[in-house]
Write a protein that holds these residues in place. Structure first.
Motif, PDB file in Angstrom:
ATOM      1  N   MET A   1      37.701   0.795 -32.837  1.00  0.00           N
ATOM      2  CA  MET A   1      37.320  -0.255 -31.939  1.00  0.00           C
ATOM      3  C   MET A   1      38.064  -1.516 -32.317  1.00  0.00           C
ATOM      4  O   MET A   1      38.306  -1.775 -33.480  1.00  0.00           O
ATOM      5  N   ASP A   2      38.399  -2.265 -31.306  1.00  0.00           N
ATOM      6  CA  ASP A   2      39.025  -3.564 -31.519  1.00  0.00           C
ATOM      7  C   ASP A   2      38.597  -4.452 -30.374  1.00  0.00           C
ATOM      8  O   ASP A   2      37.963  -4.008 -29.426  1.00  0.00           O
ATOM      9  N   GLU A   3      38.957  -5.709 -30.465  1.00  0.00           N
ATOM     10  CA  GLU A   3      38.597  -6.634 -29.400  1.00  0.00           C
ATOM     11  C   GLU A   3      39.844  -7.025 -28.619  1.00  0.00           C
ATOM     12  O   GLU A   3      40.960  -6.893 -29.091  1.00  0.00           O
ATOM     13  N   PHE A   4      39.627  -7.471 -27.408  1.00  0.00           N
ATOM     14  CA  PHE A   4      40.716  -7.951 -26.565  1.00  0.00           C
ATOM     15  C   PHE A   4      40.230  -9.190 -25.833  1.00  0.00           C
ATOM     16  O   PHE A   4      39.030  -9.424 -25.704  1.00  0.00           O
ATOM     17  N   ALA A   5      41.150  -9.995 -25.378  1.00  0.00           N
ATOM     18  CA  ALA A   5      40.791 -11.213 -24.650  1.00  0.00           C
ATOM     19  C   ALA A   5      41.199 -11.070 -23.194  1.00  0.00           C
ATOM     20  O   ALA A   5      42.329 -10.704 -22.886  1.00  0.00           O
ATOM     21  N   THR A   6      40.262 -11.347 -22.293  1.00  0.00           N
ATOM     22  CA  THR A   6      40.601 -11.387 -20.876  1.00  0.00           C
ATOM     23  C   THR A   6      41.085 -12.785 -20.508  1.00  0.00           C
ATOM     24  O   THR A   6      41.829 -12.951 -19.573  1.00  0.00           O
ATOM     25  N   ARG A   7      40.617 -13.756 -21.274  1.00  0.00           N
ATOM     26  CA  ARG A   7      41.093 -15.123 -21.147  1.00  0.00           C
ATOM     27  C   ARG A   7      41.043 -15.710 -22.550  1.00  0.00           C
ATOM     28  O   ARG A   7      39.963 -15.918 -23.104  1.00  0.00           O
ATOM     29  N   GLN A   8      42.189 -15.953 -23.139  1.00  0.00           N
ATOM     30  CA  GLN A   8      42.282 -16.319 -24.545  1.00  0.00           C
ATOM     31  C   GLN A   8      41.341 -17.473 -24.908  1.00  0.00           C
ATOM     32  O   GLN A   8      41.353 -18.520 -24.286  1.00  0.00           O
ATOM     33  N   GLY A   9      40.542 -17.223 -25.934  1.00  0.00           N
ATOM     34  CA  GLY A   9      39.614 -18.218 -26.421  1.00  0.00           C
ATOM     35  C   GLY A   9      38.341 -18.361 -25.612  1.00  0.00           C
ATOM     36  O   GLY A   9      37.477 -19.153 -25.956  1.00  0.00           O
ATOM     37  N   ARG A  10      38.203 -17.617 -24.533  1.00  0.00           N
ATOM     38  CA  ARG A  10      37.027 -17.803 -23.673  1.00  0.00           C
ATOM     39  C   ARG A  10      36.223 -16.539 -23.439  1.00  0.00           C
ATOM     40  O   ARG A  10      35.020 -16.552 -23.511  1.00  0.00           O
ATOM     41  N   ARG A  11      36.878 -15.435 -23.088  1.00  0.00           N
ATOM     42  CA  ARG A  11      36.165 -14.184 -22.805  1.00  0.00           C
ATOM     43  C   ARG A  11      36.785 -13.057 -23.598  1.00  0.00           C
ATOM     44  O   ARG A  11      37.981 -12.808 -23.491  1.00  0.00           O
ATOM     45  N   TYR A  12      35.940 -12.382 -24.366  1.00  0.00           N
ATOM     46  CA  TYR A  12      36.411 -11.273 -25.175  1.00  0.00           C
ATOM     47  C   TYR A  12      35.619 -10.020 -24.847  1.00  0.00           C
ATOM     48  O   TYR A  12      34.460 -10.088 -24.461  1.00  0.00           O
ATOM     49  N   GLY A  13      36.250  -8.882 -25.033  1.00  0.00           N
ATOM     50  CA  GLY A  13      35.597  -7.603 -24.826  1.00  0.00           C
ATOM     51  C   GLY A  13      35.940  -6.677 -25.976  1.00  0.00           C
ATOM     52  O   GLY A  13      36.644  -7.053 -26.910  1.00  0.00           O
ATOM     53  N   THR A  14      35.463  -5.458 -25.898  1.00  0.00           N
ATOM     54  CA  THR A  14      35.704  -4.444 -26.914  1.00  0.00           C
ATOM     55  C   THR A  14      36.483  -3.301 -26.288  1.00  0.00           C
ATOM     56  O   THR A  14      36.204  -2.893 -25.164  1.00  0.00           O
ATOM     57  N   ILE A  15      37.467  -2.807 -27.020  1.00  0.00           N
ATOM     58  CA  ILE A  15      38.251  -1.679 -26.537  1.00  0.00           C
ATOM     59  C   ILE A  15      38.130  -0.521 -27.531  1.00  0.00           C
ATOM     60  O   ILE A  15      38.632  -0.594 -28.633  1.00  0.00           O
ATOM     61  N   PRO A  16      37.383   0.534 -27.164  1.00  0.00           N
ATOM     62  CA  PRO A  16      37.339   1.723 -28.012  1.00  0.00           C
ATOM     63  C   PRO A  16      38.603   2.552 -27.791  1.00  0.00           C
ATOM     64  O   PRO A  16      39.062   2.714 -26.663  1.00  0.00           O
TER      65      PRO A  16
END
Length: 77
Positions: A1-16
């Motif tokens: 698992m890692d994280e990704f940003a849909t909008r840098q510094g504002r919205r983050y999600g998780t990518i399995p």
């Protein structure tokens, strides 16, 4: 698992990711521990969970796949 940003510094999600074919499995909408935990519960055959040392990943992995081996992934070691 890692994280990704849909909008840098504002919205983050998780990518399995599936390590064997090296492919993303899904894009999860947040970085809360319950989200990856529920995803891992749906796939009870998970044997190894690799992630960075973020608390929400560790908590989600322990709750969602308690029988799996947990380790830091190679990128973060």
């Amino acid at each position: 698992m890692d994280e990704f940003a849909t909008r840098q510094g504002r919205r983050y999600g998780t990518i399995p990711l599936d390590f064997e074919p090296r492919q993303p499995v899904d894009l999860l909408p947040d970085r809360e521990a319950g989200t990856p935990a529920s995803r891992l519960r749906e796939h009870s055959g998970v044997e190894i969970v690799g992630s960075d040392r973020a608390t929400f990943f560790a908590d989600g992995a322990r709750d969602g796949a308690p029988g799996a081996q947990h380790c830091a992934d190679r990128w973060h070691v």
